[in-house]
Design a protein around this motif. Structure first.
Motif, mmCIF file in Angstrom:
data_model
loop_
_atom_site.group_PDB
_atom_site.id
_atom_site.type_symbol
_atom_site.label_atom_id
_atom_site.label_comp_id
_atom_site.label_asym_id
_atom_site.label_seq_id
_atom_site.Cartn_x
_atom_site.Cartn_y
_atom_site.Cartn_z
ATOM 1 N N LEU A 64 -2.307 21.368 7.443
ATOM 2 C CA LEU A 64 -0.931 21.391 7.966
ATOM 3 C C LEU A 64 -0.148 19.918 7.740
ATOM 4 O O LEU A 64 -0.642 19.109 7.480
ATOM 5 C CB LEU A 64 -0.885 21.521 9.567
ATOM 6 N N THR A 65 1.168 20.415 7.548
ATOM 7 C CA THR A 65 2.030 18.987 7.378
ATOM 8 C C THR A 65 2.140 18.398 8.603
ATOM 9 O O THR A 65 1.563 18.487 9.614
ATOM 10 C CB THR A 65 3.459 19.592 7.018
ATOM 11 N N THR A 66 2.056 16.987 8.194
ATOM 12 C CA THR A 66 2.473 16.037 9.323
ATOM 13 C C THR A 66 3.456 16.470 10.259
ATOM 14 O O THR A 66 3.369 16.195 11.611
ATOM 15 C CB THR A 66 2.714 14.799 9.000
ATOM 16 N N ARG A 67 4.518 16.891 9.931
ATOM 17 C CA ARG A 67 5.489 17.303 10.840
ATOM 18 C C ARG A 67 4.759 18.539 11.635
ATOM 19 O O ARG A 67 5.353 18.608 13.007
ATOM 20 C CB ARG A 67 6.991 18.116 10.090
ATOM 21 N N LYS A 68 4.162 19.432 11.307
ATOM 22 C CA LYS A 68 3.727 20.447 12.225
ATOM 23 C C LYS A 68 2.558 19.726 13.102
ATOM 24 O O LYS A 68 2.544 20.000 14.414
ATOM 25 C CB LYS A 68 2.922 21.623 11.450
ATOM 26 N N LEU A 69 1.700 18.727 12.708
ATOM 27 C CA LEU A 69 0.765 18.273 13.438
ATOM 28 C C LEU A 69 1.700 17.584 14.688
ATOM 29 O O LEU A 69 1.121 17.460 15.824
ATOM 30 C CB LEU A 69 -0.073 17.350 12.544
ATOM 31 N N ALA A 70 2.626 16.787 14.253
ATOM 32 C CA ALA A 70 3.608 16.113 15.259
ATOM 33 C C ALA A 70 4.313 17.115 16.371
ATOM 34 O O ALA A 70 4.208 16.776 17.422
ATOM 35 C CB ALA A 70 4.814 15.310 14.602
ATOM 36 N N ALA A 75 0.831 -1.226 0.064
ATOM 37 C CA ALA A 75 0.046 0.010 0.030
ATOM 38 C C ALA A 75 0.762 1.327 -0.070
ATOM 39 O O ALA A 75 0.257 2.254 -0.123
ATOM 40 C CB ALA A 75 -0.842 0.021 1.121
ATOM 41 N N ARG A 76 2.106 1.280 0.299
ATOM 42 C CA ARG A 76 3.181 2.380 0.304
ATOM 43 C C ARG A 76 3.636 2.562 -0.951
ATOM 44 O O ARG A 76 4.278 3.640 -1.027
ATOM 45 C CB ARG A 76 4.066 2.086 0.914
ATOM 46 N N ASP A 88 1.314 7.830 3.868
ATOM 47 C CA ASP A 88 2.146 6.979 4.654
ATOM 48 C C ASP A 88 2.507 7.702 6.271
ATOM 49 O O ASP A 88 2.594 7.478 7.082
ATOM 50 C CB ASP A 88 3.349 6.200 4.184
ATOM 51 N N GLU A 89 3.110 8.899 5.882
ATOM 52 C CA GLU A 89 3.713 9.639 6.853
ATOM 53 C C GLU A 89 2.584 9.978 7.945
ATOM 54 O O GLU A 89 2.647 9.982 9.299
ATOM 55 C CB GLU A 89 4.173 11.218 6.376
ATOM 56 N N LEU A 90 1.403 10.443 7.324
ATOM 57 C CA LEU A 90 0.299 10.927 8.335
ATOM 58 C C LEU A 90 -0.279 9.289 9.072
ATOM 59 O O LEU A 90 -0.371 9.537 10.156
ATOM 60 C CB LEU A 90 -1.017 11.322 7.613
ATOM 61 N N ASP A 110 1.713 12.873 -4.259
ATOM 62 C CA ASP A 110 2.238 13.907 -3.386
ATOM 63 C C ASP A 110 0.742 14.619 -3.262
ATOM 64 O O ASP A 110 0.473 15.384 -3.869
ATOM 65 C CB ASP A 110 3.117 14.780 -3.637
ATOM 66 N N TRP A 111 0.280 14.722 -1.904
ATOM 67 C CA TRP A 111 -0.889 15.587 -1.772
ATOM 68 C C TRP A 111 -0.688 16.969 -1.814
ATOM 69 O O TRP A 111 -1.915 17.495 -2.178
ATOM 70 C CB TRP A 111 -1.364 15.077 -0.202
#
Ligand code: SF4
Length: 339
Positions: free
Chosen positions: A169-175, A8-9, A206-208, A14-15
Protein backbone atom coordinates in the motif's frame (compact mmCIF):
# COMPACT_ATOMS: atom_id res chain seq x y z
CA UNK A 1 10.63 12.44 15.65
CA UNK A 2 13.64 10.55 14.35
CA UNK A 3 14.22 11.06 10.67
CA UNK A 4 16.83 9.94 8.20
CA UNK A 5 19.85 12.19 7.84
CA UNK A 6 19.68 14.73 4.97
CA UNK A 7 22.41 12.93 3.04
CA UNK A 8 20.43 9.68 3.22
CA UNK A 9 17.50 11.45 1.56
CA UNK A 10 19.28 12.14 -1.69
CA UNK A 11 18.29 10.46 -4.96
CA UNK A 12 16.38 7.40 -3.73
CA UNK A 13 14.76 5.50 -6.65
CA UNK A 14 10.95 5.45 -6.74
CA UNK A 15 9.82 2.10 -5.31
CA UNK A 16 6.75 2.02 -7.56
CA UNK A 17 8.99 2.01 -10.64
CA UNK A 18 11.07 -0.80 -9.18
CA UNK A 19 7.83 -2.67 -8.41
CA UNK A 20 6.54 -2.28 -11.96
CA UNK A 21 9.87 -3.38 -13.44
CA UNK A 22 9.65 -6.83 -11.77
CA UNK A 23 10.33 -9.91 -13.89
CA UNK A 24 7.14 -11.86 -14.60
CA UNK A 25 8.32 -14.14 -17.39
CA UNK A 26 10.19 -17.26 -16.15
CA UNK A 27 12.01 -17.60 -19.47
CA UNK A 28 13.36 -14.09 -19.07
CA UNK A 29 14.45 -14.89 -15.51
CA UNK A 30 16.25 -18.04 -16.67
CA UNK A 31 18.02 -16.06 -19.40
CA UNK A 32 19.06 -13.48 -16.85
CA UNK A 33 20.61 -16.06 -14.50
CA UNK A 34 22.31 -17.92 -17.35
CA UNK A 35 20.11 -21.02 -17.26
CA UNK A 36 18.07 -20.88 -20.50
CA UNK A 37 18.17 -24.69 -20.79
CA UNK A 38 15.78 -24.97 -17.82
CA UNK A 39 12.96 -23.33 -19.80
CA UNK A 40 11.88 -26.73 -21.16
CA UNK A 41 11.18 -27.86 -17.58
CA UNK A 42 8.78 -25.07 -16.68
CA UNK A 43 5.19 -26.07 -15.84
CA UNK A 44 2.41 -24.85 -18.11
CA UNK A 45 0.78 -21.60 -16.97
CA UNK A 46 3.31 -21.32 -14.12
CA UNK A 47 1.37 -24.07 -12.31
CA UNK A 48 -1.42 -21.59 -11.68
CA UNK A 49 0.68 -19.11 -9.65
CA UNK A 50 2.36 -16.29 -11.54
CA UNK A 51 6.08 -15.70 -11.36
CA UNK A 52 7.02 -12.33 -9.97
CA UNK A 53 10.51 -11.28 -8.85
CA UNK A 54 11.98 -7.79 -8.42
CA UNK A 55 15.10 -7.16 -10.48
CA UNK A 56 17.18 -6.29 -7.43
CA UNK A 57 16.38 -9.66 -5.86
CA UNK A 58 17.14 -11.48 -9.13
CA UNK A 59 20.50 -9.68 -9.27
CA UNK A 60 21.48 -11.45 -6.02
CA UNK A 61 21.07 -14.88 -7.66
CA UNK A 62 24.20 -16.75 -8.71
CA UNK A 63 24.50 -17.05 -12.47
CA UNK A 64 24.55 -20.57 -13.83
CA UNK A 65 23.46 -22.22 -10.56
CA UNK A 66 20.20 -24.18 -10.87
CA UNK A 67 20.26 -24.82 -7.09
CA UNK A 68 20.60 -21.14 -6.19
CA UNK A 69 18.53 -20.68 -2.99
CA UNK A 70 17.00 -17.41 -4.17
CA UNK A 71 16.08 -18.79 -7.60
CA UNK A 72 14.45 -21.88 -6.09
CA UNK A 73 12.13 -19.71 -4.00
CA UNK A 74 10.55 -18.10 -7.06
CA UNK A 75 10.96 -20.37 -10.09
CA UNK A 76 7.85 -22.40 -11.04
CA UNK A 77 8.58 -26.14 -10.91
CA UNK A 78 6.85 -29.17 -12.42
CA UNK A 79 6.64 -30.63 -8.89
CA UNK A 80 4.01 -28.01 -8.08
CA UNK A 81 1.58 -29.96 -10.22
CA UNK A 82 1.86 -33.06 -8.01
CA UNK A 83 -1.25 -33.84 -6.00
CA UNK A 84 0.01 -34.83 -2.55
CA UNK A 85 -2.25 -36.06 0.21
CA UNK A 86 -2.55 -33.58 3.07
CA UNK A 87 -1.57 -30.55 0.99
CA UNK A 88 -4.64 -28.35 0.60
CA UNK A 89 -5.70 -24.91 -0.62
CA UNK A 90 -6.39 -23.21 2.78
CA UNK A 91 -3.56 -24.75 4.77
CA UNK A 92 -3.83 -22.57 7.91
CA UNK A 93 -7.58 -22.13 8.29
CA UNK A 94 -7.64 -18.45 7.33
CA UNK A 95 -11.19 -18.66 6.06
CA UNK A 96 -12.48 -20.04 9.40
CA UNK A 97 -10.72 -17.32 11.44
CA UNK A 98 -12.35 -14.42 9.63
CA UNK A 99 -14.40 -12.18 11.97
CA UNK A 100 -14.84 -8.95 10.00
CA UNK A 101 -14.12 -7.83 6.49
CA UNK A 102 -10.37 -8.38 6.05
CA UNK A 103 -9.76 -9.23 9.73
CA UNK A 104 -8.44 -12.55 10.96
CA UNK A 105 -8.78 -12.87 14.74
CA UNK A 106 -6.90 -16.06 15.51
CA UNK A 107 -4.95 -15.17 18.64
CA UNK A 108 -5.92 -13.48 21.92
CA UNK A 109 -4.97 -9.82 22.10
CA UNK A 110 -4.04 -9.57 18.47
CA UNK A 111 -6.01 -8.95 15.33
CA UNK A 112 -4.54 -9.52 11.90
CA UNK A 113 -5.70 -7.31 9.11
CA UNK A 114 -5.23 -8.42 5.53
CA UNK A 115 -4.14 -5.02 4.32
CA UNK A 116 -3.19 -5.87 0.78
CA UNK A 117 -3.34 -8.84 -1.53
CA UNK A 118 -0.30 -7.72 -3.51
CA UNK A 119 3.24 -8.93 -3.11
CA UNK A 120 6.37 -7.65 -4.82
CA UNK A 121 7.54 -11.25 -5.11
CA UNK A 122 5.65 -14.51 -5.45
CA UNK A 123 7.15 -17.21 -3.25
CA UNK A 124 6.34 -20.68 -4.55
CA UNK A 125 5.79 -22.15 -1.06
CA UNK A 126 3.41 -19.36 -0.01
CA UNK A 127 0.58 -20.59 2.22
CA UNK A 128 -1.74 -18.03 0.68
CA UNK A 129 -1.12 -18.88 -2.95
CA UNK A 130 -4.79 -19.88 -3.22
CA UNK A 131 -6.23 -17.29 -0.81
CA UNK A 132 -9.20 -15.32 -2.24
CA UNK A 133 -7.66 -11.90 -1.66
CA UNK A 134 -10.14 -10.21 -3.94
CA UNK A 135 -12.88 -10.91 -1.38
CA UNK A 136 -10.96 -10.50 1.84
CA UNK A 137 -8.73 -7.45 1.58
CA UNK A 138 -9.44 -4.61 3.98
CA UNK A 139 -7.76 -2.17 1.61
CA UNK A 140 -8.12 1.60 1.68
CA UNK A 141 -11.73 2.63 1.46
CA UNK A 142 -12.74 -0.60 3.21
CA UNK A 143 -11.08 0.08 6.57
CA UNK A 144 -14.36 0.91 8.27
CA UNK A 145 -15.56 -2.58 9.16
CA UNK A 146 -12.11 -3.80 10.11
CA UNK A 147 -11.38 -0.79 12.33
CA UNK A 148 -14.82 -1.03 13.90
CA UNK A 149 -14.02 -4.58 14.95
CA UNK A 150 -10.71 -3.50 16.51
CA UNK A 151 -12.33 -0.48 18.19
CA UNK A 152 -15.09 -2.58 19.78
CA UNK A 153 -12.80 -5.25 21.20
CA UNK A 154 -10.73 -3.81 24.03
CA UNK A 155 -8.83 -7.08 24.38
CA UNK A 156 -6.93 -6.24 21.18
CA UNK A 157 -3.70 -4.42 22.02
CA UNK A 158 -1.78 -5.27 18.89
CA UNK A 159 -2.82 -4.75 15.31
CA UNK A 160 -0.95 -6.88 12.83
CA UNK A 161 -0.84 -5.79 9.21
CA UNK A 162 -0.34 -8.71 6.89
CA UNK A 163 -1.28 -9.74 3.43
CA UNK A 164 -0.06 -10.19 0.79
CA UNK A 165 2.36 -7.48 1.78
CA UNK A 166 0.96 -4.48 3.69
CA UNK A 167 3.82 -2.26 2.51
CA UNK A 168 2.45 -2.74 -1.00
CA UNK A 169 0.00 0.00 0.00
CA UNK A 170 1.09 3.58 -0.46
CA UNK A 171 2.23 5.35 2.68
CA UNK A 172 -0.76 7.67 2.35
CA UNK A 173 -3.10 4.69 2.62
CA UNK A 174 -1.19 3.24 5.55
CA UNK A 175 -1.45 6.61 7.30
CA UNK A 176 -5.22 6.60 6.69
CA UNK A 177 -5.37 3.29 8.50
CA UNK A 178 -3.32 4.38 11.50
CA UNK A 179 -5.29 7.64 11.67
CA UNK A 180 -8.29 5.40 12.32
CA UNK A 181 -6.51 4.04 15.42
CA UNK A 182 -6.05 7.46 16.98
CA UNK A 183 -8.99 7.12 19.36
CA UNK A 184 -8.45 3.45 20.11
CA UNK A 185 -6.33 3.55 23.29
CA UNK A 186 -6.26 -0.22 23.81
CA UNK A 187 -4.16 -0.68 20.66
CA UNK A 188 -0.58 0.10 21.69
CA UNK A 189 1.42 -1.90 19.17
CA UNK A 190 1.53 -2.05 15.42
CA UNK A 191 3.16 -5.08 13.87
CA UNK A 192 3.86 -5.23 10.15
CA UNK A 193 4.71 -8.44 8.35
CA UNK A 194 6.59 -7.59 5.19
CA UNK A 195 9.06 -9.07 2.77
CA UNK A 196 9.53 -5.71 1.03
CA UNK A 197 12.57 -4.41 2.97
CA UNK A 198 14.40 -7.45 1.59
CA UNK A 199 12.96 -8.02 -1.86
CA UNK A 200 12.32 -4.36 -2.74
CA UNK A 201 14.34 -2.21 -0.31
CA UNK A 202 13.48 0.86 -2.39
CA UNK A 203 10.12 0.73 -0.54
CA UNK A 204 11.79 1.97 2.65
CA UNK A 205 11.74 5.55 1.43
CA UNK A 206 11.67 8.83 3.32
CA UNK A 207 7.87 9.05 3.33
CA UNK A 208 7.51 5.61 4.89
CA UNK A 209 10.21 6.32 7.46
CA UNK A 210 8.58 9.62 8.45
CA UNK A 211 5.20 7.91 8.86
CA UNK A 212 6.65 5.16 11.02
CA UNK A 213 8.68 7.56 13.14
CA UNK A 214 5.60 9.71 13.78
CA UNK A 215 3.37 6.90 15.10
CA UNK A 216 2.61 7.00 18.84
CA UNK A 217 2.72 3.19 18.92
CA UNK A 218 5.37 0.57 19.51
CA UNK A 219 6.37 -0.71 16.11
CA UNK A 220 7.55 -4.16 15.14
CA UNK A 221 8.39 -5.23 11.62
CA UNK A 222 8.65 -8.95 11.03
CA UNK A 223 10.76 -9.55 7.97
CA UNK A 224 10.66 -12.74 6.00
CA UNK A 225 14.13 -13.82 4.94
CA UNK A 226 14.95 -17.47 4.23
CA UNK A 227 18.60 -17.29 3.23
CA UNK A 228 21.58 -15.14 4.18
CA UNK A 229 22.21 -14.26 0.54
CA UNK A 230 18.95 -12.32 0.43
CA UNK A 231 20.78 -9.59 2.38
CA UNK A 232 22.92 -7.08 0.54
CA UNK A 233 24.00 -3.47 1.13
CA UNK A 234 20.63 -2.09 0.01
CA UNK A 235 18.81 -4.35 2.51
CA UNK A 236 21.25 -3.36 5.27
CA UNK A 237 20.48 0.28 4.53
CA UNK A 238 16.71 -0.33 4.63
CA UNK A 239 17.05 -2.14 7.97
CA UNK A 240 19.17 0.66 9.42
CA UNK A 241 16.61 3.28 8.41
CA UNK A 242 13.78 1.26 9.95
CA UNK A 243 15.66 0.85 13.21
CA UNK A 244 16.44 4.57 13.26
CA UNK A 245 12.67 5.17 13.00
CA UNK A 246 12.16 3.17 16.21
CA UNK A 247 11.12 -0.11 14.61
CA UNK A 248 12.08 -3.43 16.21
CA UNK A 249 13.13 -5.89 13.50
CA UNK A 250 12.50 -9.62 13.73
CA UNK A 251 12.79 -12.34 11.14
CA UNK A 252 10.63 -15.31 10.39
CA UNK A 253 11.80 -17.85 7.88
CA UNK A 254 10.26 -20.94 6.39
CA UNK A 255 12.24 -24.18 6.51
CA UNK A 256 12.57 -25.18 2.87
CA UNK A 257 14.08 -28.37 1.47
CA UNK A 258 17.08 -27.67 -0.74
CA UNK A 259 17.16 -24.00 0.26
CA UNK A 260 17.92 -23.61 3.98
CA UNK A 261 17.59 -27.09 5.52
CA UNK A 262 21.14 -27.42 6.81
CA UNK A 263 22.88 -25.95 9.83
CA UNK A 264 25.28 -23.80 7.79
CA UNK A 265 22.44 -22.10 5.93
CA UNK A 266 20.48 -21.49 9.13
CA UNK A 267 23.49 -20.26 11.11
CA UNK A 268 24.52 -17.95 8.28
CA UNK A 269 20.97 -16.58 8.09
CA UNK A 270 20.86 -15.83 11.81
CA UNK A 271 24.33 -14.23 11.84
CA UNK A 272 23.76 -12.20 8.70
CA UNK A 273 20.39 -10.98 9.92
CA UNK A 274 21.85 -9.98 13.28
CA UNK A 275 24.57 -8.02 11.51
CA UNK A 276 21.72 -6.04 9.90
CA UNK A 277 19.99 -5.56 13.26
CA UNK A 278 17.39 -8.30 12.78
CA UNK A 279 16.74 -10.93 15.47
CA UNK A 280 15.57 -14.44 14.54
CA UNK A 281 11.99 -15.04 15.66
CA UNK A 282 10.33 -18.04 14.06
CA UNK A 283 11.45 -20.83 11.79
CA UNK A 284 8.22 -22.16 10.33
CA UNK A 285 7.57 -25.68 9.29
CA UNK A 286 6.01 -25.44 5.87
CA UNK A 287 2.29 -24.88 5.74
CA UNK A 288 0.82 -27.77 3.79
CA UNK A 289 -0.43 -25.81 0.85
CA UNK A 290 -1.21 -27.54 -2.42
CA UNK A 291 1.69 -27.16 -4.85
CA UNK A 292 4.43 -26.84 -2.22
CA UNK A 293 4.97 -30.44 -1.04
CA UNK A 294 8.45 -30.62 -2.62
CA UNK A 295 9.66 -27.97 -0.12
CA UNK A 296 8.70 -30.02 2.94
CA UNK A 297 11.34 -30.98 5.51
CA UNK A 298 10.23 -33.87 7.79
CA UNK A 299 9.79 -32.97 11.47
CA UNK A 300 12.50 -35.43 12.48
CA UNK A 301 15.07 -33.68 10.30
CA UNK A 302 13.79 -30.26 11.39
CA UNK A 303 14.24 -31.04 15.09
CA UNK A 304 17.72 -32.50 14.47
CA UNK A 305 18.60 -29.29 12.68
CA UNK A 306 17.49 -27.25 15.70
CA UNK A 307 19.84 -29.26 17.95
CA UNK A 308 22.70 -28.60 15.53
CA UNK A 309 21.77 -24.94 15.44
CA UNK A 310 21.66 -24.58 19.23
CA UNK A 311 25.15 -26.07 19.37
CA UNK A 312 26.39 -23.64 16.73
CA UNK A 313 24.88 -20.35 17.90
CA UNK A 314 24.25 -18.29 21.03
CA UNK A 315 20.70 -18.82 22.27
CA UNK A 316 19.48 -15.38 21.19
CA UNK A 317 20.24 -16.24 17.56
CA UNK A 318 18.23 -19.46 17.54
CA UNK A 319 14.69 -19.08 16.18
CA UNK A 320 11.74 -21.06 17.51
CA UNK A 321 10.71 -23.94 15.30
CA UNK A 322 6.93 -23.74 14.99
CA UNK A 323 4.02 -24.87 12.93
CA UNK A 324 0.73 -23.09 12.39
CA UNK A 325 -2.19 -25.41 13.02
CA UNK A 326 -5.66 -24.40 11.90
CA UNK A 327 -7.88 -23.44 14.85
CA UNK A 328 -5.13 -23.47 17.52
CA UNK A 329 -4.77 -20.36 19.76
CA UNK A 330 -1.01 -20.00 19.12
CA UNK A 331 1.71 -21.38 16.89
CA UNK A 332 2.59 -24.90 17.91
CA UNK A 333 6.25 -25.50 18.86
CA UNK A 334 7.80 -28.41 17.00
CA UNK A 335 9.58 -30.19 19.85
CA UNK A 336 13.26 -31.04 19.70
CA UNK A 337 14.51 -34.24 21.25
CA UNK A 338 16.64 -33.65 24.36
CA UNK A 339 20.27 -34.54 23.87
S1 SF4 B 1 2.62 -13.39 1.28
FE1 SF4 B 1 4.83 -13.44 1.76
S2 SF4 B 1 5.45 -15.55 1.33
FE2 SF4 B 1 3.50 -15.20 0.28
S3 SF4 B 1 4.09 -14.57 -1.80
FE3 SF4 B 1 3.76 -12.73 -0.57
S4 SF4 B 1 5.82 -12.22 0.16
FE4 SF4 B 1 5.90 -14.36 -0.50
Amino acid sequence: MITASPSARLSRPDWREAWRAAITDPVQLLDLVGLPELASRLPADNAGFALRVPRGFAARMRRGDPRDPLLLQVLPQLAELDVVEGFVRDAVGDMDAKTAHGILHKYDGRALLIASGSCAINCRYCFRRHFPYGDEIAAAGQWRDALEHVRNDSSINELILSGGDPLALTTRKLAELTDGLKNVPHVTRLRIHSRLPVVLPERIDDELIDWLASLPLQKVLVLHVNHAREFDASVDDACRRLRDAGVTLLNQAVLLAGINDDVTAQADLAERGFAAGVLPYYLHQLDKVAGAAHFEVPDERATELMIELRNALPGYLVPRLVREVAGEPSKRPVASRAR
